[in-house]
Scaffold this motif. Structure first.
Motif, mmCIF file in Angstrom:
data_model
loop_
_atom_site.group_PDB
_atom_site.id
_atom_site.type_symbol
_atom_site.label_atom_id
_atom_site.label_comp_id
_atom_site.label_asym_id
_atom_site.label_seq_id
_atom_site.Cartn_x
_atom_site.Cartn_y
_atom_site.Cartn_z
ATOM 1 N N LEU A 1 12.929 -4.489 7.583
ATOM 2 C CA LEU A 1 11.788 -3.898 7.560
ATOM 3 C C LEU A 1 12.219 -2.390 7.549
ATOM 4 C CD1 LEU A 1 10.670 -5.936 10.985
ATOM 5 C CD2 LEU A 1 9.650 -6.025 8.467
ATOM 6 N N LEU A 2 13.312 -1.761 7.697
ATOM 7 C CA LEU A 2 13.566 -0.476 7.492
ATOM 8 C C LEU A 2 13.519 -0.114 6.132
ATOM 9 C CD1 LEU A 2 16.976 -0.374 9.783
ATOM 10 C CD2 LEU A 2 14.392 0.184 10.326
ATOM 11 N N ALA A 3 13.125 -0.967 5.130
ATOM 12 C CA ALA A 3 13.081 -0.563 3.616
ATOM 13 C C ALA A 3 11.675 -0.987 3.234
ATOM 14 C CB ALA A 3 14.346 -1.256 2.830
ATOM 15 N N PRO A 4 10.651 -0.221 3.494
ATOM 16 C CA PRO A 4 9.546 -0.698 3.149
ATOM 17 C C PRO A 4 9.018 -1.177 1.673
ATOM 18 C CG PRO A 4 9.341 1.535 4.345
ATOM 19 C CD PRO A 4 10.773 1.071 4.043
ATOM 20 N N GLU A 5 9.793 -0.568 0.627
ATOM 21 C CA GLU A 5 9.613 -0.892 -0.765
ATOM 22 C C GLU A 5 9.875 -2.426 -0.921
ATOM 23 O OE1 GLU A 5 14.117 0.348 -0.021
ATOM 24 O OE2 GLU A 5 11.883 1.377 0.607
ATOM 25 N N THR A 6 10.522 -3.118 0.005
ATOM 26 C CA THR A 6 10.796 -4.534 -0.131
ATOM 27 C C THR A 6 9.361 -5.267 -0.018
ATOM 28 O OG1 THR A 6 11.094 -5.083 2.293
ATOM 29 C CG2 THR A 6 13.005 -4.267 0.951
ATOM 30 N N GLY A 7 8.379 -4.646 0.678
ATOM 31 C CA GLY A 7 7.129 -5.347 0.785
ATOM 32 C C GLY A 7 7.098 -6.391 1.962
ATOM 33 N N LEU A 8 8.238 -6.540 2.574
ATOM 34 C CA LEU A 8 8.503 -7.571 3.818
ATOM 35 C C LEU A 8 7.415 -7.218 4.768
ATOM 36 C CD1 LEU A 8 9.808 -10.056 4.441
ATOM 37 C CD2 LEU A 8 11.231 -8.928 5.767
ATOM 38 N N THR A 9 7.335 -6.046 5.399
ATOM 39 C CA THR A 9 6.262 -5.695 6.173
ATOM 40 C C THR A 9 5.044 -6.207 5.889
ATOM 41 O OG1 THR A 9 7.539 -3.574 6.769
ATOM 42 C CG2 THR A 9 5.385 -3.589 7.719
ATOM 43 N N LYS A 10 4.447 -5.856 4.698
ATOM 44 C CA LYS A 10 3.060 -6.311 4.335
ATOM 45 C C LYS A 10 3.044 -7.907 4.507
ATOM 46 C CE LYS A 10 -0.901 -5.974 2.551
ATOM 47 N NZ LYS A 10 -1.552 -7.219 2.184
ATOM 48 N N LEU A 11 4.006 -8.544 4.038
ATOM 49 C CA LEU A 11 3.985 -10.089 4.262
ATOM 50 C C LEU A 11 4.006 -10.537 5.435
ATOM 51 C CD1 LEU A 11 6.542 -10.742 1.298
ATOM 52 C CD2 LEU A 11 4.304 -11.390 1.218
ATOM 53 N N LEU A 12 4.784 -9.956 6.423
ATOM 54 C CA LEU A 12 4.891 -10.391 7.803
ATOM 55 C C LEU A 12 3.530 -10.259 8.524
ATOM 56 C CD1 LEU A 12 8.287 -9.264 8.863
ATOM 57 C CD2 LEU A 12 7.496 -11.617 8.501
ATOM 58 N N SER A 13 2.760 -8.980 8.231
ATOM 59 C CA SER A 13 1.491 -8.571 8.634
ATOM 60 C C SER A 13 0.742 -9.851 8.256
ATOM 61 C CB SER A 13 1.229 -7.388 8.296
ATOM 62 O OG SER A 13 -0.107 -7.055 8.842
ATOM 63 N N ASP A 14 0.526 -10.032 6.980
ATOM 64 C CA ASP A 14 -0.666 -11.118 6.452
ATOM 65 C C ASP A 14 -0.239 -12.548 7.185
ATOM 66 O OD1 ASP A 14 -1.472 -9.127 5.046
ATOM 67 O OD2 ASP A 14 -0.706 -9.763 3.317
ATOM 68 N N ALA A 15 1.124 -12.626 7.287
ATOM 69 C CA ALA A 15 1.523 -13.973 7.765
ATOM 70 C C ALA A 15 0.924 -14.122 9.249
ATOM 71 C CB ALA A 15 2.940 -14.335 7.653
ATOM 72 N N ARG A 16 1.096 -13.005 10.066
ATOM 73 C CA ARG A 16 0.806 -12.943 11.467
ATOM 74 C C ARG A 16 -0.674 -13.214 11.558
ATOM 75 N NH1 ARG A 16 4.244 -8.869 12.114
ATOM 76 N NH2 ARG A 16 2.316 -7.265 11.808
ATOM 77 N N ARG A 17 -1.199 -12.555 10.782
ATOM 78 C CA ARG A 17 -2.789 -12.785 10.784
ATOM 79 C C ARG A 17 -3.574 -13.908 10.617
ATOM 80 N NH1 ARG A 17 -5.279 -6.528 9.777
ATOM 81 N NH2 ARG A 17 -4.091 -5.373 11.574
ATOM 82 N N SER A 18 -2.892 -14.549 9.540
ATOM 83 C CA SER A 18 -3.131 -15.676 8.892
ATOM 84 C C SER A 18 -2.822 -16.768 9.926
ATOM 85 C CB SER A 18 -2.530 -16.370 7.764
ATOM 86 O OG SER A 18 -2.782 -15.345 6.644
ATOM 87 N N LEU A 19 -1.786 -16.780 10.552
ATOM 88 C CA LEU A 19 -1.479 -17.668 11.661
ATOM 89 C C LEU A 19 -2.285 -17.628 12.842
ATOM 90 C CD1 LEU A 19 0.844 -19.874 12.819
ATOM 91 C CD2 LEU A 19 1.927 -18.109 13.974
ATOM 92 N N SER A 20 -2.693 -16.228 13.310
ATOM 93 C CA SER A 20 -3.587 -15.901 14.436
ATOM 94 C C SER A 20 -5.036 -16.510 14.067
ATOM 95 C CB SER A 20 -3.528 -14.419 14.553
ATOM 96 O OG SER A 20 -2.366 -13.717 14.776
#
Length: 555
Positions: free
Chosen positions: A513-532
């Protein structure tokens, strides 16, 4: 150490007992062929084996019982010794043992224990008259006076399912966007108007579209108490199929969004449409800092019994809580539904006449074939006192003189004309009631916070009855039990758990998460919202239309 050893023995004995029973069952499956050839002898052998099985099971049960009592005695003795020890600290392994499942004790006393209440119910569904699932409510005109007025809070609301007949996005574009836009405009026209909103997922879609000026107006409405966000989860989650991790995820997603965008923290929870109510949800709501809860979908026989004893408002307590630290002030709606015909009082034919969305020409009608009337100076006295009669009857079911009267239904207030019809006609009624002192009533629009504040001012929370247990299985009428959704669409329920598993392992990705260029932050946010989103009571339940469920699955 001895307790741990006994625990291991207890577990092993349970496993061995299970294996022993499985062996006997497998052994017995081969008997039919032998019985066919030597029927008399084999039947005798079968009877002997069954008798032996009963004896072995009885001995196994006695052994497990003895182990449980030994553990209980050891825990009690250890605590007594520790209490006498001069070096005793505030925390110890034995003290921790009290909070684990190994402790053998009876549940703490509550005024209402639902397992015991269910034993008393006849589930006979007698016809109660105007209130079909209740009885003919009577009251005395002298119940109220100038020093003890009836206080009525009419709470406008719109229940917006994030997916059901339409998808989440389809609902937003066709109805929800209009509701929220009209909310800003119409509440600002009169500061006596109030409104509550529950689903943060829709606020997030709307927030991305509106101007900075409209955002400031929304925040101002929250600040002055005209608008209240209740519950504040991403959705109004189901309470039977959901895992606690997913419930927490969707509540955190909603509450963080409210904090980050509206600088707002909900105080009251609103759970009017999940098909049954869970004490686990009440526990989580309490731990999240919410102070009050409103629930609706409870078996009609349970409602009737609680109403008879004026226990529809209670402190919901966990069965393992001996101190009351989990108590949550809970209000249960007494009637069939949360729509307008079933919220002003016991007679839906009368209440429907005060749903001004059903005025002739508005596209909706009352099933009881008596339409509403526009309130004028010529009919206001008669109409207002007709409605007041319903409020007074509803008050007989509770211990306070404070009445909650929700005013809404699914996807209501999507047209500006409904805002005008509801608010203008009700305000004329309120003005008449409040300016006639002989009626001894104060009526107004309100939020949940307004209502619960008035309740707490009249009766301190500790004076309410305590209740423990759950409200499953739900039936709304006759023998219509809402239990099929426990297991329907298992493929999608499985997808929910798979995504939950991926998300629950996210701490191992913390360094990424410390490296935004990986795109993982966006993936995790989308996943949380889909699960929610899928925790919605028409999502994980499987009660939405086919194409809506497929849309959840794609997300």
């Amino acid at each position: 150490m001895r307790v741990r050893r006994l625990s291991a023995i207890l577990g092993a004995s349970l496993i061995l007992g299970g294996c022993f029973m499985l062996y006997l069952i497998m052994d017995l499956t081969f008997l039919p062929q032998e019985i066919h050839s030597e029927s008399h002898n084999k039947w005798a052998q079968l009877e002997d084996r069954l008798n032996q099985l009963e004896d072995d099971l009885r001995r196994h049960h006695d052994t497990v019982g003895q182990l449980k009592h030994s553990i209980k005695d050891m825990v009690g003795e250890g605590l007594r010794q520790e209490s006498l020890s001069p070096n005793r600290t505030t925390s110890s392994p034995r003290m921790d043992l009290l909070s684990c499942g190994l402790q053998v004790s009876t549940p703490p006393h509550t005024d209402v224990q639902l397992l015991e209440l269910y034993k008393q119910l006849k589930f006979d569904n007698l016809d109660g008259g105007a209130w079909k699932q209740g009885w003919n409510i009577e009251y005395s005109q002298h119940s109220w006076n100038p020093h003890k007025k009836l206080k009525v809070f009419v709470v406008p609301h719109s229940h917006n399912d994030p997916g059901w007949i339409k998808t989440y996005e389809d609902y937003y574009h066709s109805q929800t966007r209009n509701i929220l836009n009209n909310m800003i405009k119409k509440l600002r026209e009169d500061d006596r108007r109030k409104f509550i909103w529950a689903e943060t997922s829709y606020l997030a879609l709307w927030w991305d579209e509106i101007s900075q000026e409209e955002k400031a107006q929304a925040k101002q409405l929250l600040a002055n108490g005209q608008l209240e966000v209740v519950m504040g989860g991403w959705v109004m989650n189901d309470e039977a199929n959901t895992d606690y991790y997913s419930i927490l995820t969707q509540m955190i997603e909603g509450h963080q969004w409210l904090q980050n965008n509206m600088d707002y923290t909900p105080r009251s929870s609103w759970s009017i449409d999940p098909f049954g109510e869970s004490p686990s949800m009440a526990f989580l709501v309490k731990r999240m800092g919410l102070e009050n809860l409103v629930i609706q979908r409870v078996h009609y026989s349970v409602k009737k019994m609680l109403a008879r004893s004026k226990n529809l408002e209670f402190l919901w307590r966990q069965t393992w809580d001996g101190s009351g630290s989990t108590d949550l002030l809970t209000h249960m709606m007494p009637f069939y539904s949360y729509d307008v015909p079933h919220t002003c009082g016991p007679d839906p034919k009368v209440c429907c006449q005060f749903d001004f969305r059903r005025l002739p020409g508005y596209g909706m009608a009352c099933p009881w074939r008596t339409p509403p009337q526009v309130i004028t100076e010529h009919n206001v006295a008669h109409r207002a006192e007709m409605l007041l009669d319903q409020y007074r009857k509803k008050a007989q079911l509770y211990r306070t003189n404070v009445v909650l009267a929700p005013l809404g239904d699914d996807f209501r207030y999507d047209q500006a004309s409904e805002w005008d019809a509801q608010f203008n006609n009700y305000q004329r009624i309120f003005d008449y009631l409040n300016t006639n002192p002989t009626l001894n009533v104060e009526a107004q629009f309100g939020t949940l916070s307004d209502f619960f504040t008035a309740v707490r001012e009249e009766v301190s929370p500790e004076q309410f009855p305590t209740l423990s247990g759950d409200f499953f299985t739900y039936a709304d009428r006759d023998d219509h039990y809402w239990s099929g959704y426990y297991t329907s669409r298992p493929f999608y329920k499985r997808l929910d758990r798979v995504l939950m598993g991926y998300l629950s392992s996210r701490p191992s990705f913390a360094s990424w998460l410390l490296a935004p260029e990986t795109g993982l932050t966006k993936l995790l946010s989308d996943a949380r919202r889909s699960l929610s989103l899928f925790q919605h009571h028409d999502g994980v339940t499987g009660t939405a239309r086919d194409y809506v469920v497929e849309d959840y699955a794609k997300k």
